[in-house]
Scaffold this motif. Structure first.
Motif, PDB file in Angstrom:
ATOM      1  N   GLU A 128     -10.479   4.079 -11.405  1.00  0.00           N
ATOM      2  CA  GLU A 128      -9.845   4.783 -12.514  1.00  0.00           C
ATOM      3  C   GLU A 128      -8.581   5.531 -12.081  1.00  0.00           C
ATOM      4  O   GLU A 128      -7.612   5.619 -12.842  1.00  0.00           O
ATOM      5  N   ILE A 129      -8.594   6.082 -10.855  1.00  0.00           N
ATOM      6  CA  ILE A 129      -7.532   7.002 -10.454  1.00  0.00           C
ATOM      7  C   ILE A 129      -6.614   6.407  -9.387  1.00  0.00           C
ATOM      8  O   ILE A 129      -5.386   6.417  -9.527  1.00  0.00           O
ATOM      9  N   MET A 130      -7.190   5.876  -8.334  1.00  0.00           N
ATOM     10  CA  MET A 130      -6.395   5.448  -7.185  1.00  0.00           C
ATOM     11  C   MET A 130      -5.689   4.108  -7.417  1.00  0.00           C
ATOM     12  O   MET A 130      -4.519   3.951  -7.075  1.00  0.00           O
ATOM     13  N   VAL A 131      -6.402   3.155  -7.967  1.00  0.00           N
ATOM     14  CA  VAL A 131      -5.820   1.810  -8.120  1.00  0.00           C
ATOM     15  C   VAL A 131      -4.581   1.828  -9.013  1.00  0.00           C
ATOM     16  O   VAL A 131      -3.528   1.279  -8.640  1.00  0.00           O
ATOM     17  N   PRO A 132      -4.640   2.460 -10.189  1.00  0.00           N
ATOM     18  CA  PRO A 132      -3.431   2.483 -11.035  1.00  0.00           C
ATOM     19  C   PRO A 132      -2.254   3.197 -10.377  1.00  0.00           C
ATOM     20  O   PRO A 132      -1.103   2.935 -10.720  1.00  0.00           O
ATOM     21  N   ALA A 133      -2.546   4.104  -9.434  1.00  0.00           N
ATOM     22  CA  ALA A 133      -1.473   4.854  -8.770  1.00  0.00           C
ATOM     23  C   ALA A 133      -0.928   4.109  -7.553  1.00  0.00           C
ATOM     24  O   ALA A 133      -0.097   4.653  -6.816  1.00  0.00           O
ATOM     25  N   GLY A 134      -1.399   2.883  -7.343  1.00  0.00           N
ATOM     26  CA  GLY A 134      -0.925   2.103  -6.201  1.00  0.00           C
ATOM     27  C   GLY A 134      -1.540   2.518  -4.885  1.00  0.00           C
ATOM     28  O   GLY A 134      -1.005   2.226  -3.810  1.00  0.00           O
ATOM     29  N   LEU A 135      -2.697   3.202  -4.938  1.00  0.00           N
ATOM     30  CA  LEU A 135      -3.367   3.675  -3.720  1.00  0.00           C
ATOM     31  C   LEU A 135      -4.704   2.961  -3.516  1.00  0.00           C
ATOM     32  O   LEU A 135      -5.651   3.515  -2.965  1.00  0.00           O
ATOM     33  N   GLY A 136      -4.754   1.710  -3.948  1.00  0.00           N
ATOM     34  CA  GLY A 136      -6.007   0.967  -3.869  1.00  0.00           C
ATOM     35  C   GLY A 136      -6.418   0.536  -2.484  1.00  0.00           C
ATOM     36  O   GLY A 136      -7.527   0.029  -2.295  1.00  0.00           O
ATOM     37  N   ASP A 137      -5.534   0.749  -1.490  1.00  0.00           N
ATOM     38  CA  ASP A 137      -5.901   0.381  -0.120  1.00  0.00           C
ATOM     39  C   ASP A 137      -6.320   1.585   0.717  1.00  0.00           C
ATOM     40  O   ASP A 137      -6.543   1.469   1.927  1.00  0.00           O
ATOM     41  N   VAL A 138      -6.445   2.749   0.099  1.00  0.00           N
ATOM     42  CA  VAL A 138      -6.870   3.962   0.825  1.00  0.00           C
ATOM     43  C   VAL A 138      -8.339   3.829   1.221  1.00  0.00           C
ATOM     44  O   VAL A 138      -9.186   3.443   0.414  1.00  0.00           O
ATOM     45  N   ALA A 139      -8.634   4.156   2.469  1.00  0.00           N
ATOM     46  CA  ALA A 139     -10.008   4.085   2.973  1.00  0.00           C
ATOM     47  C   ALA A 139     -10.788   5.328   2.564  1.00  0.00           C
ATOM     48  O   ALA A 139     -10.232   6.421   2.440  1.00  0.00           O
ATOM     49  N   ILE A 140     -12.090   5.143   2.359  1.00  0.00           N
ATOM     50  CA  ILE A 140     -12.999   6.248   2.064  1.00  0.00           C
ATOM     51  C   ILE A 140     -13.856   6.503   3.302  1.00  0.00           C
ATOM     52  O   ILE A 140     -14.463   5.579   3.857  1.00  0.00           O
ATOM     53  N   PHE A 141     -13.880   7.766   3.741  1.00  0.00           N
ATOM     54  CA  PHE A 141     -14.759   8.180   4.836  1.00  0.00           C
ATOM     55  C   PHE A 141     -15.795   9.154   4.293  1.00  0.00           C
ATOM     56  O   PHE A 141     -15.555   9.875   3.323  1.00  0.00           O
TER      57      PHE A 141
END
Length: 430
Positions: free
Chosen positions: A257-270
């Motif tokens: 909902e938040i990251m993908v539309p902002a172009g941050l879909g490759d950010v890793a989750i720890f």
């Protein structure tokens, strides 16, 4: 109803070789839980669980978790050394500390670990002490105020010593970019021991929105977001355990909902869980050695708060099973106590349990995290052994019990040391 992962017969056999009290950990449970966590976040290609070493700092436990793909979150020199000793290197290690001495930052850098700065002033601390910045750095966020969830869980970031404000995060990112930092992470811990599937998704939503604002404000390349710990375990039998699959999917939904539309879909989750990874898979086993009948009924055991301090320190509930009496009625009201010269040395207060006879083995649940690790030597009480119930059913000692000689070892340069050695011999101790 909570169930012990060893039987009375197993515990008695173990106690013949490793006298009570002892800690025992369930390797099978640890591995299965680690795999469930990895599966729950498998939608994120960069996901990694960084186990909080402070929860259970035993090298054999760390080896098991490293084999299951976990990294380690460290907060001290000793934890860095321990992690390195079991084979962790580089990005296997996240160094998250506060009020940190120079030498710890330097060693964390030498290990090429990911360093998580707790405060804006630490940026200048690096500069003033000529500590090299790494290409990837992280900063800890504190939103201030009160963190409240719809189910009533509340914590108070505004009263916490940890983390930076949003404005300080932006300033830290900007300043670090001027000193060669290319990639950034965001870290936050806002609530402790939450037994709800809503905490991580709610926290993730806040951090995802923060990441977008920080990127817009600074142009920083944000490569990971660390949800830290806070996912709890059901210490009481009436609580419903967290479902890590539901939690992972909740974070996934927020991410899309938040990251993908902002172009941050490759950010890793720890993540950085200690209690959830280990709490239910370690227990303290002790033996009833005294009973007392005054204004209340007391059962004295051979463990004490020096072995497990959470009940004394926090008033925490740890469930108790009297091994071999699991099916007997809980029709006796006891305080279960240790031997320390402190009235808060109680594992249970007004607890309904089966009738306890002298010699019964008492199994204290959910001690696998922040149990042995928080031990101490008040009254000269010694640390217990730590044992690992292996997947094949065998038991291996992974830390021997502390001896009297261990306890007095740091007096070895004093003239009195020889007299101490003689007194140990006279006492029949080791």
């Amino acid at each position: 109803m909570k169930k012990a992962f060893i039987s009375k017969e197993q515990a008695e056999a173990i106690a013949r070789e490793y006298p009570t009290p002892f800690y025992i950990y369930d390797e099978k449970g640890i591995r299965e839980n680690a795999r469930a966590v990895n599966k729950a976040f498998s939608w994120n290609k960069g996901f990694r669980e960084y186990f909080a070493v402070k929860a259970t700092p035993n090298p054999e436990i760390l080896k098991v978790l490293l084999e299951e793909g976990c990294g380690f979150d460290c907060s001290s020199m000793a934890e860095l050394v321990l992690s390195r000793a079991v084979g962790a290197k580089g990005a296997d290690i996240m160094f998250s500390s506060n009020d940190t001495p120079v030498e710890e930052f330097v060693y964390a850098g030498e290990l090429d670990s990911i360093i998580n700065l707790d405060d804006l002033t630490h940026v200048d601390y690096f500069i003033e002490n000529n500590i090299p910045f790494k290409e990837t750095m992280c900063c800890r966020f504190n939103p201030g105020g009160v963190f409240k969830m719809s189910n009533g869980i509340m914590d108070n970031p505004g009263d916490s010593k940890y983390g930076m404000s949003e404005e300080q995060m932006a300033e830290a990112f900007t300043k670090m970019m001027e000193h060669g930092v290319k990639h950034f992470g965001i870290h936050a811990f806002l609530a402790s021991n939450t037994v709800t599937n809503e905490y991580y998704p709610q926290l993730a939503g806040q951090l995802f929105e923060l990441a977008i604002r920080l990127k817009e404000a600074t142009g920083a390349d944000i490569t990971f977001i660390n949800l830290s710990g806070g996912v709890g375990i059901p210490y009481t039998p009436d609580q419903t355990p967290n479902d890590i699959a539901v939690i992972g999917e909740g974070v996934h939904k927020k991410f899309d909902e938040i990251m993908v539309p902002a172009g941050l879909g490759d950010v890793a989750i720890f993540t950085e869980m200690g209690r959830y990874m280990m709490g239910p898979f370690g227990s303290l086993v002790t033996r009833a050695i005294h009973e007392k009948h005054i204004y209340k009924e007391y059962i004295g055991v051979d463990a004490c708060a020096a072995n497990l301090m959470r009940p004394a320190m926090y008033g925490s509930y740890h469930h108790i099973t009297v091994l071999g009496k699991e099916n007997e009625p809980c029709d006796h009201l006891y305080d279960v106590t240790g031997s320390l010269c402190e009235n808060n040395d109680k594992f249970a207060i007004d607890r309904k349990l089966p009738k306890i006879d002298m010699g019964d083995l008492i199994y204290i649940h959910d001690a696998g995290a922040h149990g042995f690790a928080m031990g101490y030597n008040y009254n000269g009480r010694l640390w217990s052994s730590e044992l690992l119930l292996q997947e094949d059913g065998s038991v291996r000692c992974i830390r021997r019990a502390q001896t009297m000689r261990d306890y007095f070892a740091t007096f070895d340069e004093l003239p009195v040391f020889n007299a101490i050695e003689d007194a140990i011999e006279e006492s029949g101790q080791q």
